[in-house]
Design an enzyme around this catalytic site. Sequence first.
Site, PDB file in Angstrom:
ATOM      1  N   HIS A 167       0.875  -1.144  -0.249  1.00  0.00           N
ATOM      2  CA  HIS A 167      -0.088   0.089  -0.037  1.00  0.00           C
ATOM      3  C   HIS A 167       1.199   1.083   0.112  1.00  0.00           C
ATOM      4  O   HIS A 167       1.543   1.481   0.517  1.00  0.00           O
ATOM      5  CB  HIS A 167      -1.464   0.029   1.151  1.00  0.00           C
ATOM      6  N   ASP A 226       6.431   1.759   6.266  1.00  0.00           N
ATOM      7  CA  ASP A 226       5.142   0.916   6.290  1.00  0.00           C
ATOM      8  C   ASP A 226       4.064   1.919   5.603  1.00  0.00           C
ATOM      9  O   ASP A 226       3.281   2.524   5.603  1.00  0.00           O
ATOM     10  CB  ASP A 226       4.048   0.841   7.793  1.00  0.00           C
ATOM     11  N   HIS A 267       4.235   4.059  11.685  1.00  0.00           N
ATOM     12  CA  HIS A 267       3.146   4.695  12.889  1.00  0.00           C
ATOM     13  C   HIS A 267       3.674   5.837  13.428  1.00  0.00           C
ATOM     14  O   HIS A 267       2.791   6.607  14.768  1.00  0.00           O
ATOM     15  CB  HIS A 267       2.189   4.071  13.062  1.00  0.00           C
ATOM     16  N   ASP A 275       0.055   4.936   0.813  1.00  0.00           N
ATOM     17  CA  ASP A 275      -0.940   5.628   1.661  1.00  0.00           C
ATOM     18  C   ASP A 275       0.343   5.216   3.400  1.00  0.00           C
ATOM     19  O   ASP A 275       0.378   4.047   3.978  1.00  0.00           O
ATOM     20  CB  ASP A 275      -1.770   5.542   1.684  1.00  0.00           C
ATOM     21  N   GLU A 287      -4.684   1.773   2.306  1.00  0.00           N
ATOM     22  CA  GLU A 287      -4.992   0.729   3.795  1.00  0.00           C
ATOM     23  C   GLU A 287      -5.372   1.135   4.992  1.00  0.00           C
ATOM     24  O   GLU A 287      -5.671   0.651   5.604  1.00  0.00           O
ATOM     25  CB  GLU A 287      -3.746  -0.192   3.411  1.00  0.00           C
ATOM     26  N   GLU A 288      -4.363   2.223   5.098  1.00  0.00           N
ATOM     27  CA  GLU A 288      -4.124   2.728   7.022  1.00  0.00           C
ATOM     28  C   GLU A 288      -5.826   3.504   7.455  1.00  0.00           C
ATOM     29  O   GLU A 288      -6.279   3.515   8.486  1.00  0.00           O
ATOM     30  CB  GLU A 288      -3.245   4.216   6.910  1.00  0.00           C
ATOM     31  N   ASP A 311       3.865  -6.542   3.594  1.00  0.00           N
ATOM     32  CA  ASP A 311       3.282  -5.316   4.865  1.00  0.00           C
ATOM     33  C   ASP A 311       3.520  -5.662   5.894  1.00  0.00           C
ATOM     34  O   ASP A 311       2.949  -5.023   6.812  1.00  0.00           O
ATOM     35  CB  ASP A 311       1.180  -4.576   4.016  1.00  0.00           C
TER      36      ASP A 311
END
Length: 409
Positions: free
Chosen positions: A77, A140, A379, A79, A174-175, A197
């Site tokens: 992903h 990520d 994150h 994003d 995705e997030e 991921d």
Amino acid sequence: MNATEKFLKYVTIDTRSEEGQEPVPSTNVQFDLANLLVEEMKAMGISDARVDGHCYVYGTIPATTDKAVPTLGFVAHMDTAPVVSGKGVNPRIVSCYDGGDILLNEAAGVVMSPVEFPRLKNYLGEDLIVTDGTTLLGADDKAGIAEIMAMAEHLLTHPEIPHGTIRLGFTPDEEVGRGTDFFDVAGFGADVAYTVDGGALGELEYENFNAASAKVYVKGSSIHPGSAKGKLKNAILLAYEFHSMLPPAERPEYTEGYEGFYHLNHMSGEVEDAFLDYLVRDHDREKFEEKKAYLTRVADYLNAKYGAGTVRLELTDRYYNMKEKILPHMYLVDLAKEAMEELSITPQVIPIRGGTDGCHLSYMGLPCPNLCTGGENSHGKYEFISVRSLEQTANLLVRIVEKFAAMGE
Ligand SMILES: [Zn+2]
């Protein structure tokens, strides 16, 4: 370009997604990376590379063998998490990590210490890519993208490596839980796939939670407290009673591994109305169903005690454990494990305590376990990844492709 060079380029492009947006992609900036990837794929010779209106990027590496080999997909992903800024990411490489504190930002006094992050000790002597302490890094999942792109480049510049058809898919959002909403599984045309991921090098995941939300609406009956005897039904206290009947040890803060939970995510109330919102999670489908059945029993009990309609329970299944979709294709997991071992990477199969794009894809008809990226502390501003993990994961993807080809008749 190797995976590291690609990674350092991708992380400087802001692709933060945003909660609560109706359209996909939730933010237009995600097209910046999507367009760059299409450009790079075309330059490599992926002639059908394209981005669609929802910011999904697709492309094909044609087969170099005539053998019947399953069409294999790789998905990552674009994003980054909405919680932390992904703008102005300014990565730095700490050469030959010595095991001590890493000063991320002198002015802001941001230090990453192995006391707080003991996993740093796994990276002694390695080159670590870290943030400047003001943003996340975006490993990520830009590490996953860089590794897939490095694999693609390697295969396209080494046509002598026999392999089947390889499909690449890069997703937005995705997030914010919408990464597969518009994924064109039929158009993608892969028989099986891997999401790239996961976390530390060697992680391999094919089990995730079964997930439901439970909304509990409690109806009270307000009356002047001075004349309330035998009449008042206080919805707040009934909600409290509901909650008190759930097993206290089955909360997220007391569970790990394969232990499921009831998580009280939100509550609000007045005398007339109260509301409880729970996340219900369990890897085991039977235990998951039992948890939902128990919530129903508690609601029924309170309705019997205080009158029909006092408690209304709304259960909604969110996603299921991909395990049951992967089990018929366990070779995906076994083959990834073997590929790791051949590269001296120790496989670590761990149950995901959440969901992934791969679990949705698995239920959309594309069996899709999750591979490591090598990233750590996702994150947040302490996110990091080692150069070795990036390159080893790219090598792992190539090895998986080779092993797939070797399976062919
Ligand atoms: Zn991710």
